[in-house]
Scaffold this motif. Sequence first.
Motif, PDB file in Angstrom:
ATOM      1  N   ARG A 172      52.861  43.344  35.707  1.00  0.00           N
ATOM      2  CA  ARG A 172      52.678  44.630  36.208  1.00  0.00           C
ATOM      3  C   ARG A 172      52.293  46.188  34.602  1.00  0.00           C
ATOM      4  NH1 ARG A 172      53.138  45.700  41.663  1.00  0.00           N
ATOM      5  NH2 ARG A 172      55.017  43.839  43.358  1.00  0.00           N
ATOM      6  N   GLU A 200      51.153  49.782  40.020  1.00  0.00           N
ATOM      7  CA  GLU A 200      51.425  49.030  41.581  1.00  0.00           C
ATOM      8  C   GLU A 200      51.559  47.642  42.052  1.00  0.00           C
ATOM      9  OE1 GLU A 200      48.973  52.360  43.143  1.00  0.00           O
ATOM     10  OE2 GLU A 200      50.142  54.059  42.237  1.00  0.00           O
ATOM     11  N   ARG A 201      50.457  47.110  41.900  1.00  0.00           N
ATOM     12  CA  ARG A 201      49.729  45.680  43.058  1.00  0.00           C
ATOM     13  C   ARG A 201      50.357  44.822  41.700  1.00  0.00           C
ATOM     14  NH1 ARG A 201      44.439  47.673  43.667  1.00  0.00           N
ATOM     15  NH2 ARG A 201      43.404  46.455  42.028  1.00  0.00           N
ATOM     16  N   GLN A 243      49.030  41.572  38.498  1.00  0.00           N
ATOM     17  CA  GLN A 243      48.732  40.368  39.211  1.00  0.00           C
ATOM     18  C   GLN A 243      48.299  39.536  38.028  1.00  0.00           C
ATOM     19  OE1 GLN A 243      45.013  42.174  35.649  1.00  0.00           O
ATOM     20  NE2 GLN A 243      46.222  43.638  35.690  1.00  0.00           N
TER      21      GLN A 243
END
Length: 132
Positions: free
Chosen positions: A15, A24-25, A27
């Motif tokens: 993150r 938040e998401r 990768q």
Amino acid sequence: MTDRITLTGLRAHGRHGVYDFERERGQEFVVDAVLELDLAPAARSDEVTDTVHYGELADRLVAVLTGEPVNLIETLADRLLAICLADDRVTRATVTVHKPEAPVPHAFTDVAVTMSRTRTDPPPAAPDGGAA
């Protein structure tokens, strides 16, 4: 010294990034690590204790990748280098951090940062600008 252990394409979800959506998401990050050390003792003994155990190294690198977020992949590479140089037998390490999903508004294949350090290089600066 020309002896090397190379770990290529180590993948983990992290993150890291400047933007909130990256935090938040998260990768995928990909790491390549090259450790320079004398492999003759391991070659003679045929014992894993006489070399850097690359499986354990991978575990430690993934812990950094999946751990505390940082803004820059330069900072991430520096932390990974510290892991690589933690074994006193390693005289030099090179780490490349790939961020193939970086938020770049153009078609691209990869963004990467490569950093190399030797055991004798000065330690990195602390976040406040002082010595670490």
